[in-house]
Design a protein around this motif. Structure first.
Motif, PDB file in Angstrom:
ATOM      1  N   ASP A 119       0.838  -1.210   0.000  1.00  0.00           N
ATOM      2  CA  ASP A 119       0.000   0.000   0.000  1.00  0.00           C
ATOM      3  C   ASP A 119       0.869   1.255   0.000  1.00  0.00           C
ATOM      4  N   TRP A 120       1.903   1.227   0.822  1.00  0.00           N
ATOM      5  CA  TRP A 120       2.804   2.370   0.874  1.00  0.00           C
ATOM      6  C   TRP A 120       3.522   2.565  -0.470  1.00  0.00           C
ATOM      7  N   ALA A 121       4.003   1.464  -1.052  1.00  0.00           N
ATOM      8  CA  ALA A 121       4.701   1.559  -2.345  1.00  0.00           C
ATOM      9  C   ALA A 121       3.792   2.153  -3.411  1.00  0.00           C
ATOM     10  N   ALA A 122       2.519   1.765  -3.390  1.00  0.00           N
ATOM     11  CA  ALA A 122       1.571   2.312  -4.365  1.00  0.00           C
ATOM     12  C   ALA A 122       1.325   3.791  -4.094  1.00  0.00           C
ATOM     13  N   ALA A 123       1.176   4.143  -2.828  1.00  0.00           N
ATOM     14  CA  ALA A 123       0.897   5.541  -2.482  1.00  0.00           C
ATOM     15  C   ALA A 123       2.062   6.449  -2.853  1.00  0.00           C
ATOM     16  N   VAL A 124       3.270   5.968  -2.655  1.00  0.00           N
ATOM     17  CA  VAL A 124       4.449   6.769  -2.967  1.00  0.00           C
ATOM     18  C   VAL A 124       4.658   6.861  -4.472  1.00  0.00           C
ATOM     19  N   GLY A 125       4.227   5.816  -5.204  1.00  0.00           N
ATOM     20  CA  GLY A 125       4.318   5.888  -6.659  1.00  0.00           C
ATOM     21  C   GLY A 125       5.292   4.923  -7.318  1.00  0.00           C
ATOM     22  N   PHE A 126       5.622   3.825  -6.647  1.00  0.00           N
ATOM     23  CA  PHE A 126       6.456   2.817  -7.300  1.00  0.00           C
ATOM     24  C   PHE A 126       5.687   2.143  -8.440  1.00  0.00           C
ATOM     25  N   ASP A 127       6.404   1.853  -9.552  1.00  0.00           N
ATOM     26  CA  ASP A 127       5.820   1.120 -10.677  1.00  0.00           C
ATOM     27  C   ASP A 127       5.890  -0.380 -10.463  1.00  0.00           C
ATOM     28  N   SER A 128       6.876  -0.798  -9.715  1.00  0.00           N
ATOM     29  CA  SER A 128       7.260  -2.201  -9.734  1.00  0.00           C
ATOM     30  C   SER A 128       7.749  -2.617  -8.353  1.00  0.00           C
ATOM     31  N   VAL A 129       7.567  -3.879  -8.025  1.00  0.00           N
ATOM     32  CA  VAL A 129       8.184  -4.403  -6.802  1.00  0.00           C
ATOM     33  C   VAL A 129       8.889  -5.715  -7.114  1.00  0.00           C
ATOM     34  N   GLU A 130       9.911  -5.974  -6.332  1.00  0.00           N
ATOM     35  CA  GLU A 130      10.629  -7.237  -6.435  1.00  0.00           C
ATOM     36  C   GLU A 130      10.076  -8.178  -5.382  1.00  0.00           C
ATOM     37  N   VAL A 131       9.802  -9.408  -5.765  1.00  0.00           N
ATOM     38  CA  VAL A 131       9.323 -10.415  -4.819  1.00  0.00           C
ATOM     39  C   VAL A 131      10.381 -11.502  -4.721  1.00  0.00           C
ATOM     40  N   SER A 132      10.915 -11.661  -3.523  1.00  0.00           N
ATOM     41  CA  SER A 132      12.021 -12.605  -3.325  1.00  0.00           C
ATOM     42  C   SER A 132      11.795 -13.396  -2.046  1.00  0.00           C
ATOM     43  N   ARG A 133      12.600 -14.412  -1.859  1.00  0.00           N
ATOM     44  CA  ARG A 133      12.599 -15.120  -0.574  1.00  0.00           C
ATOM     45  C   ARG A 133      14.046 -15.497  -0.247  1.00  0.00           C
ATOM     46  N   GLY A 134      14.889 -14.487  -0.270  1.00  0.00           N
ATOM     47  CA  GLY A 134      16.319 -14.696  -0.061  1.00  0.00           C
ATOM     48  C   GLY A 134      16.737 -14.519   1.391  1.00  0.00           C
ATOM     49  N   VAL A 135      15.856 -13.986   2.209  1.00  0.00           N
ATOM     50  CA  VAL A 135      16.207 -13.635   3.584  1.00  0.00           C
ATOM     51  C   VAL A 135      15.234 -14.278   4.573  1.00  0.00           C
ATOM     52  N   ALA A 136      13.965 -14.011   4.385  1.00  0.00           N
ATOM     53  CA  ALA A 136      12.961 -14.485   5.337  1.00  0.00           C
ATOM     54  C   ALA A 136      12.636 -15.956   5.069  1.00  0.00           C
ATOM     55  N   PRO A 137      12.149 -16.654   6.097  1.00  0.00           N
ATOM     56  CA  PRO A 137      11.818 -18.082   5.953  1.00  0.00           C
ATOM     57  C   PRO A 137      10.481 -18.246   5.240  1.00  0.00           C
ATOM     58  N   MET A 138      10.477 -18.037   3.921  1.00  0.00           N
ATOM     59  CA  MET A 138       9.251 -18.007   3.132  1.00  0.00           C
ATOM     60  C   MET A 138       9.187 -19.259   2.263  1.00  0.00           C
ATOM     61  N   SER A 139       8.051 -19.957   2.309  1.00  0.00           N
ATOM     62  CA  SER A 139       7.902 -21.140   1.445  1.00  0.00           C
ATOM     63  C   SER A 139       7.617 -20.692   0.016  1.00  0.00           C
ATOM     64  N   LEU A 140       7.741 -21.633  -0.912  1.00  0.00           N
ATOM     65  CA  LEU A 140       7.404 -21.313  -2.302  1.00  0.00           C
ATOM     66  C   LEU A 140       5.940 -20.890  -2.419  1.00  0.00           C
ATOM     67  N   ASP A 141       5.077 -21.553  -1.688  1.00  0.00           N
ATOM     68  CA  ASP A 141       3.654 -21.179  -1.728  1.00  0.00           C
ATOM     69  C   ASP A 141       3.447 -19.749  -1.231  1.00  0.00           C
TER      70      ASP A 141
END
Lengths: 257, 257, 257
Positions: free
Chosen positions: A96-118
């Protein structure tokens, strides 16, 4: 200016590009540095990533985002910030913040946090509702390396889930992911990533000149390259065009008639 | 600007700081670079050192000193210049010039010139009459390493002689003093230095990201860090706040209620 | 500004210099960065090389060339661009363009293209009709190292063919030519190059501080040094003058009367 045109150079895509993209890593540049980098090299810059969590602290963010829009460069929020937000249960707040500030794009990664593929694919679909999504594959931790099969599968799944391009991890240092600790290239990983989506859908993080040159020699002038420091974009463009020793093409030698 | 506030971050001191200081190393920046660095990051910069003898040649010195005052940053003369002056019998001339030009602070070191501890403490007391003194412990020559006991004692004596903080030598390269030649950390030296005055009185020269991250993990967001390039201050601040992979704190994971 | 004058420093040449030149490598700087570097350090900059083929893409070229003229700095076209042009049968076109745009100087090298010594000397004589010529000796390929005798001979022949100075190859990285792969100095190559024309006619590419310091200790403050990043010129000047630990001169110690 007398634009030089006496050399035969490889074909290069022009903006807006679908291949041959250059993706810049902003590690906390001043507004003035961003401005002069864009004046000097905007035709060669396609994506501008605010590395990891720097956007959270960047007092120049509004001005930079306006400059990027004016120069036709896609602004991108770093994946680590979204990972940290996700880990704190704040992924939606971050988007929401990224949209409000005006970013076009975001990167989605799981290089740091313990995030499953799902979890990642859920986040990717969420983000793709409002943003161009660049997903990233590969851990920042050299001890958590994926197998070749895992690289192929995660690239393919990320694209299926809505990623426009998939970035292969290399970090700012160029020593993990598709690289060994000494920065040399794990060719089998590169091949596996490409197998997952085709070379035009991959953006290779390639902060070092030898890595950039290797990828250009392997895939041509229009390979997508990521994590390029803003002040090295012109130097990279000379590499793409064979205007530097590392990518000099001896097959273009003039022969007397 | 929509300031983001959706993350839980570690506590950080604010200016004027007594702990958690960031000390910048200026290796000969242009006035324009200094100005834009301060606009971008002044709340995160506490001390600005004109490295070694650069101040002697810096044509932008008056403008820079004025900028630093305006941004609430302590200006500091590099210790090597004072050592060279001392070696030529000109220490008082050097201090008089620094006062006339408008420096707030001077570094007192004995990393280059053949200065005894007594000489150093005499110089330190002399300098502290007119300046905030940052003393430095540790040789620039890897063959002249101090023992752990010497580190503890010299830190304690420097503080007793009037130093506000003690800087532990690492050079611009991060390969001597508290570091091995490969940049890794000599933990026993760090411990010995801290024993001499407490961690809040030590400023660790830490030019490399891995060194910064190690010290932040060991001592927290508010460890004092020195010899930071001006263009890396925002990146360092993300490290302090856990907004980069290297200092990501997995204990802050959100748990479903 | 209160210019400091309390130290005894080595003699230094002043502009226009015939010895003690500092030669900057521009890898694609923005106009703003070039401008502020010249404001900060023009008295210490003698030659400004547009590295390899960057000039071919540099949209700021006319402004930079004007700035260099205004600051009394010799503008120089990188040798790789002329080599590539030669390899494509376009050497004359390249020189014509360089003259039209307003370059003062060109570098003539054979580090990339398959150019014989005769070809090089022909090109050198051609270029010297309209430009100050800086020739370069040494391959960019570590596997094509010259013998000591070849270094001496090529330096002498280049000077005889019209080169004003001869640059010894080191690349931006400082790992070929007169350096080993780890950046250490091949002293026998340095000696051989000097034998070919005298130290005042040699410009040593020396991008790394340890290399600069070695050459200054060996040949004095007024050794010619090349491939210096613009933002490190002031730091180099402190090395030349003994204002940094690496070149501190303990023989200048003050003795009580």
């Amino acid at each position: 200016m007398i634009t030089p045109a006496f050399l035969t150079l490889p074909e290069r895509s022009t903006k807006p590009r679908t291949v041959g993209l250059t993706h810049v890593l902003d590690k906390g540049l001043t507004v003035e540095s961003a401005r002069s980098a864009l004046v000097a090299a905007a035709p060669h810059i396609d994506v501008w990533k605010f590395g990891w969590g720097t956007a959270y602290l960047d007092v120049g963010l509004p001005e930079k985002l306006e400059l990027l829009r004016a120069h036709g460069v896609l602004s991108c929020l770093g994946g680590t910030l979204l990972e940290i937000s996700w880990a704190q249960g704040k992924a939606q707040d971050c988007l929401d913040w990224a949209a409000a500030v005006g970013f076009d794009s975001v990167e989605v990664s799981r290089g740091v946090a313990p995030m499953s593929l799902d979890d990642k694919h859920h986040l990717l679909r969420l983000a793709s509702q409002n943003f161009v999504v660049l997903s990233e594959v590969g851990s920042k931790d050299p001890d958590q390396a994926l197998t070749a099969e895992q690289w192929t599968r995660e690239v393919a799944q990320d694209l299926a889930a809505g990623a426009r391009w998939v970035i292969t991890e290399g970090r700012e240092s160029g020593t993990v992911g598709i690289y060994r600790e000494d920065g040399s290239i794990r060719e089998e990983v590169v091949t596996a990533a490409v197998r997952g989506g085709g070379v035009d859908k991959i953006m290779f993080e390639a902060p070092r000149k030898d890595q950039q040159a290797w990828l250009i020699r392997a895939f041509g002038a229009d390979v997508n390259l990521a994590n390029i420091p803003a002040e090295e974009v012109v130097a990279l463009e000379t590499l793409r065009l064979g205007l530097r020793a590392d990518t000099f093409d001896p097959s273009r030698l003039w022969q007397p008639a």
